[in-house]
Scaffold this active site. Structure first.
Site, short mmCIF file in Angstrom:
data_model
loop_
_atom_site.label_atom_id
_atom_site.label_comp_id
_atom_site.label_asym_id
_atom_site.label_seq_id
_atom_site.Cartn_x
_atom_site.Cartn_y
_atom_site.Cartn_z
N ASP A 195 -13.86 -20.01 13.23
CA ASP A 195 -12.55 -19.43 12.89
C ASP A 195 -12.83 -18.46 11.73
OD1 ASP A 195 -13.21 -21.59 11.21
OD2 ASP A 195 -11.12 -21.97 10.68
N HIS A 208 -19.77 -24.75 3.08
CA HIS A 208 -19.39 -25.69 4.14
C HIS A 208 -20.09 -25.38 5.47
CE1 HIS A 208 -16.18 -27.35 1.65
NE2 HIS A 208 -15.68 -26.14 1.48
#
Length: 319
Positions: A11, A246
């Site tokens: 995303d 992340h």
């Protein structure tokens, strides 16, 4: 020579951009495609961001596919204000990146994933760094891929630390807990790289200055991109010491699991909205005695990972 065929499912916001760069640069991977998802931004924006970043990195050969545009339980998706604050209105720190000459593929990302799972099987590594809606839908269409994909390493969840949306829920899982639960229950050879480990991998402006000092277009853009992210972490009180890597950590672990300490644990995701127990990643009590194919990362070799991340980034940004 590449040892694995990799599909990213992004995303595409800031840390997705970093994950993409690692996957492009690492000689152990053959990045055969990227599936766009909703989350940090709209799916169409994520796809265009991915194409533009691939162009910037000299990787126009990598195809990009559209995945699902909203969760499995909704009919539409709106980007959360906090996502815009962290990643920018356009997902990439409000930076204008030269538009790629390549277009999004006409084949759906779901069909692409299913086809590649059958074609490459154990060679295929799939790395979703957003919601798990695309994989859940692919499993619904073709349950056999649960046994075919060589390894699925996801960025999401929180087992031993609080979530970043609720006290129990991490953002990617929160986007579609029902889909995430389906994936955790069905997909084999699954590794969860969650906040337990990613929050221990911080990048600072001292790191990004090294990219800027390269003097390349890619180095400057990626430095601007990451500095936006670092400043957002600071201003929003997420972490004043730096910003977490992340999604790059998920890519790293997919290639080399030794970056983390993982425990075997069959997992599930809660989705009881009435009680408020919605989106928690936790051990599945009903499957505690069954064979375990899911790993949950709970420790990370931070110094080694950040060093290797910087080495790969300097290599790809210096071309």
């Amino acid at each position: 020579m590449a040892s694995v065929k990799m599909i990213l499912d992004l995303d595409t916001g800031v840390d997705d951009a970093l994950a993409l760069a690692w996957a492009v640069c690492d000689p152990r991977t053959d990045l055969i495609g990227v599936i766009a998802s909703y989350g940090n931004t709209l799916v169409e924006t994520a796809a265009q961001n991915t194409l533009d970043l691939l162009h910037l990195l000299g990787a126009d050969n990598v195809p990009v596919f559209l995945g699902e545009s909203h969760s499995s339980t909704t009919q539409s998706f709106d980007v959360m204000p906090i996502s815009k604050a962290i990643h920018g209105d356009n997902g990439v720190g409000n930076i204008d990146i030269t538009r790629s000459p390549r277009q999004v593929e006409t084949t759906s990302g779901i069909d692409f994933l299913i086809k590649m799972a059958h074609q490459y099987q154990d060679e295929l590594v799939y790395v979703p760094t957003g919601p798990l809606t695309n994989l859940s839908k692919a499993l619904t269409i073709d349950p056999e891929i649960a046994h075919l994909i060589g390894n699925t390493t996801l960025m999401g969840g929180a087992l031993t630390v609080p979530g970043n949306v609720t006290p129990f829920t991490e953002a990617n899982i929160h986007q579609d807990p029902e889909a995430a639960d389906h994936v955790f229950r069905e997909q084999e050879r699954l590794t969860m790289v969650g906040l337990d480990v990613t929050l221990r991998t911080l990048l600072t402006k001292k790191h990004t200055q090294k990219w800027r000092d390269l003097g390349t277009k890619a180095g400057i853009i990626y430095a601007d991109l990451m500095d936006y992210y670092i400043e957002a972490y600071d201003q929003l009180g997420i972490d004043h010491r730096g910003a977490a890597l992340h999604d790059p950590l998920a890519v790293a672990v997919a290639i080399d699991p030794s970056y983390v300490l993982a425990i075997p644990l069959n997992m599930r995701v809660t989705y009881d909205q009435e009680s408020g127990d919605y989106g928690r990643t936790i051990g599945d009590r009903e499957r505690l005695l069954e064979d375990t194919t899911t790993q949950v990362a709970v420790g990370v070799k931070t110094e080694r990972f950040v060093r290797d991340f910087m080495d790969f980034m300097i290599a790809v940004l210096n071309d």
